[in-house]
Write a protein that holds these residues in place. Structure first.
Motif, PDB file in Angstrom:
ATOM      1  N   ARG A 103     -76.225 -30.992 -46.741  1.00 19.14           N
ATOM      2  CA  ARG A 103     -75.324 -31.101 -45.589  1.00 19.14           C
ATOM      3  C   ARG A 103     -74.547 -29.811 -45.354  1.00 19.14           C
ATOM      4  O   ARG A 103     -74.207 -29.475 -44.222  1.00 19.14           O
ATOM      5  CB  ARG A 103     -74.390 -32.292 -45.775  1.00 19.14           C
ATOM      6  N   SER A 104     -74.285 -29.072 -46.420  1.00 20.33           N
ATOM      7  CA  SER A 104     -73.636 -27.766 -46.262  1.00 20.33           C
ATOM      8  C   SER A 104     -74.574 -26.760 -45.609  1.00 20.33           C
ATOM      9  O   SER A 104     -74.166 -25.978 -44.743  1.00 20.33           O
ATOM     10  CB  SER A 104     -73.160 -27.248 -47.618  1.00 20.33           C
ATOM     11  N   LEU A 105     -75.833 -26.773 -46.030  1.00 15.31           N
ATOM     12  CA  LEU A 105     -76.820 -25.885 -45.406  1.00 15.31           C
ATOM     13  C   LEU A 105     -76.952 -26.212 -43.924  1.00 15.31           C
ATOM     14  O   LEU A 105     -76.986 -25.308 -43.069  1.00 15.31           O
ATOM     15  CB  LEU A 105     -78.172 -26.032 -46.102  1.00 15.31           C
ATOM     16  N   VAL A 106     -77.037 -27.497 -43.604  1.00 14.48           N
ATOM     17  CA  VAL A 106     -77.157 -27.910 -42.203  1.00 14.48           C
ATOM     18  C   VAL A 106     -75.920 -27.471 -41.410  1.00 14.48           C
ATOM     19  O   VAL A 106     -76.025 -26.947 -40.303  1.00 14.48           O
ATOM     20  CB  VAL A 106     -77.365 -29.431 -42.095  1.00 14.48           C
ATOM     21  N   GLY A 107     -74.746 -27.674 -41.991  1.00 12.50           N
ATOM     22  CA  GLY A 107     -73.522 -27.265 -41.309  1.00 12.50           C
ATOM     23  C   GLY A 107     -73.514 -25.781 -40.978  1.00 12.50           C
ATOM     24  O   GLY A 107     -73.101 -25.378 -39.876  1.00 12.50           O
ATOM     25  N   ALA A 108     -73.985 -24.965 -41.922  1.00 13.88           N
ATOM     26  CA  ALA A 108     -74.036 -23.518 -41.681  1.00 13.88           C
ATOM     27  C   ALA A 108     -75.054 -23.176 -40.600  1.00 13.88           C
ATOM     28  O   ALA A 108     -74.802 -22.341 -39.714  1.00 13.88           O
ATOM     29  CB  ALA A 108     -74.366 -22.788 -42.978  1.00 13.88           C
ATOM     30  N   MET A 109     -76.222 -23.818 -40.637  1.00 11.58           N
ATOM     31  CA  MET A 109     -77.264 -23.514 -39.660  1.00 11.58           C
ATOM     32  C   MET A 109     -76.877 -23.986 -38.261  1.00 11.58           C
ATOM     33  O   MET A 109     -77.226 -23.332 -37.267  1.00 11.58           O
ATOM     34  CB  MET A 109     -78.594 -24.138 -40.099  1.00 11.58           C
ATOM     35  N   LEU A 110     -76.158 -25.092 -38.160  1.00 13.76           N
ATOM     36  CA  LEU A 110     -75.719 -25.552 -36.838  1.00 13.76           C
ATOM     37  C   LEU A 110     -74.776 -24.541 -36.187  1.00 13.76           C
ATOM     38  O   LEU A 110     -74.801 -24.360 -34.960  1.00 13.76           O
ATOM     39  CB  LEU A 110     -75.038 -26.914 -36.951  1.00 13.76           C
ATOM     40  N   ALA A 111     -73.956 -23.873 -36.993  1.00  9.01           N
ATOM     41  CA  ALA A 111     -73.070 -22.842 -36.453  1.00  9.01           C
ATOM     42  C   ALA A 111     -73.860 -21.669 -35.894  1.00  9.01           C
ATOM     43  O   ALA A 111     -73.395 -20.972 -34.982  1.00  9.01           O
ATOM     44  CB  ALA A 111     -72.102 -22.362 -37.535  1.00  9.01           C
TER      45      ALA A 111
ATOM     46  N   VAL B 262     -67.810 -22.893 -44.766  1.00  8.56           N
ATOM     47  CA  VAL B 262     -68.961 -23.723 -44.436  1.00  8.56           C
ATOM     48  C   VAL B 262     -68.502 -25.156 -44.223  1.00  8.56           C
ATOM     49  O   VAL B 262     -67.891 -25.765 -45.104  1.00  8.56           O
ATOM     50  CB  VAL B 262     -70.021 -23.681 -45.559  1.00  8.56           C
ATOM     51  N   VAL B 263     -68.791 -25.694 -43.045  1.00  2.95           N
ATOM     52  CA  VAL B 263     -68.446 -27.081 -42.728  1.00  2.95           C
ATOM     53  C   VAL B 263     -69.598 -27.978 -43.177  1.00  2.95           C
ATOM     54  O   VAL B 263     -70.756 -27.746 -42.829  1.00  2.95           O
ATOM     55  CB  VAL B 263     -68.191 -27.254 -41.224  1.00  2.95           C
ATOM     56  N   VAL B 264     -69.286 -29.003 -43.949  1.00  2.00           N
ATOM     57  CA  VAL B 264     -70.304 -29.953 -44.412  1.00  2.00           C
ATOM     58  C   VAL B 264     -70.649 -30.897 -43.267  1.00  2.00           C
ATOM     59  O   VAL B 264     -69.780 -31.571 -42.715  1.00  2.00           O
ATOM     60  CB  VAL B 264     -69.795 -30.754 -45.629  1.00  2.00           C
ATOM     61  N   ALA B 265     -71.924 -30.948 -42.889  1.00  2.00           N
ATOM     62  CA  ALA B 265     -72.351 -31.830 -41.809  1.00  2.00           C
ATOM     63  C   ALA B 265     -72.158 -33.286 -42.216  1.00  2.00           C
ATOM     64  O   ALA B 265     -72.288 -33.641 -43.392  1.00  2.00           O
ATOM     65  CB  ALA B 265     -73.820 -31.563 -41.463  1.00  2.00           C
TER      66      ALA B 265
END
Length: 275
Positions: free
Chosen positions: A206-214, A238-241
């Motif tokens: 979810r952290s990886l996803v949060g970073a990629m969404l940004a 990093v925002v956790v998705a």
């Protein structure tokens, strides 16, 4: 000593109303409802030693979860023809045991696994996710660019120290090997991230996803997530998705003869501290 047989259970669940996998006092969890069902069949005093491939967090779903239990042979002899059907009647409808398979005692649902594969679903339409998919799809308020998402993902593939994206546990490594990370847009317009690795730290996907969404919505450059790999502590930027978009879809295992070897290697790796 009671003779037991090891059983592999293949599971699915809607995580929306569960506080994750692991048993927690006073909270509804996936392991909790499964053990309650078994207790009604074999007695609460029977210790099953339930072990799961991936301890999903609160709100996370699964279509390909795996766990194992050690059931006394006497109970297996009695219940094997009807066990799957009986569990279907006892387990609540937001969790399902889809298959029960006898396996060698060298099989370990957690440590024998060679990979876990997750998917994360995101709707970037102005109206949000369809109502019937509201539990497993995140609504994103900004348009997402697929090329930017995949450019960000490419920099995260490989073996790295993912400390910036993990909740660190004492004396445990945050080094992981991601062998697939990419995004697609399905015919219904949903953006879906697929990530596969040997294992994941807590909150890592979810952290990886949060970073990629940004990156996907233009707030960060495509190189930004990879730059965070130089950090040795959890990144506070990093925002956790949210959990609801994440589903564990597959756990991979080696051939039967390699169960024990894989488990030994994984235990050694997971207990190795980061230098």
């Amino acid at each position: 000593m009671t003779e037991t047989i090891r059983l592999r259970l293949d599971l699915s669940y809607d995580g929306a109303d569960f506080y994750g996998w692991a048993i927690q006092p006073g909270r509804r969890t996936v392991a909790g409802v499964l053990l309650e069902a078994f207790a009604r069949l074999v007695g609460a005093e029977t210790r099953l030693g339930m072990t799961v491939a991936g301890r999903t967090d609160a709100g996370v779903h699964a279509t390909g979860q795996v766990c194992h239990v050690d059931l006394p042979v006497e109970h297996w002899t009695e219940l094997s023809p009807t066990l799957l059907r009986r569990l279907a009647a006892l387990v609540p409808p937001d969790a399902r045991v889809r298959a029960i398979t006898p396996v060698p005692d060298t099989f370990d649902a957690r440590f024998s696994a060679t990979f876990r594969r997750y998917e994360y679903r995101v709707s970037d339409t102005q109206w949000g996710p369809e109502p019937l998919r509201r539990h497993d799809t995140l609504g994103w308020p900004r348009p997402l660019d697929l090329d930017r998402l995949n450019a960000a993902a490419a920099g995260l593939v490989g073996e790295h120290d993912f400390a910036a994206f993990c909740k660190r546990k004492e004396h445990a490594t945050t080094i992981r090997a991601i062998n697939r990370l990419d995004w697609r847009r399905d015919p219904d317009g949903i953006c879906v991230a697929t990530v596969r690795a040997d294992a994941f730290c807590q909150a890592m996907v979810r952290s990886l996803v949060g970073a990629m969404l940004a990156v996907g919505d233009g707030r960060r450059g495509p190189e930004w997530p990879a730059k965070l790999l130089t950090q040795r502590e959890r990144s506070n930027v990093v925002v956790v998705a949210p959990a609801r978009g994440l589903t564990l879809v597959e756990v991979g295992y080696p051939d039967v003869a390699e169960y024990r070897t894989q488990a030994v290697a994984t235990r050694r790796l997971r207990s190795s501290p980061v230098a």
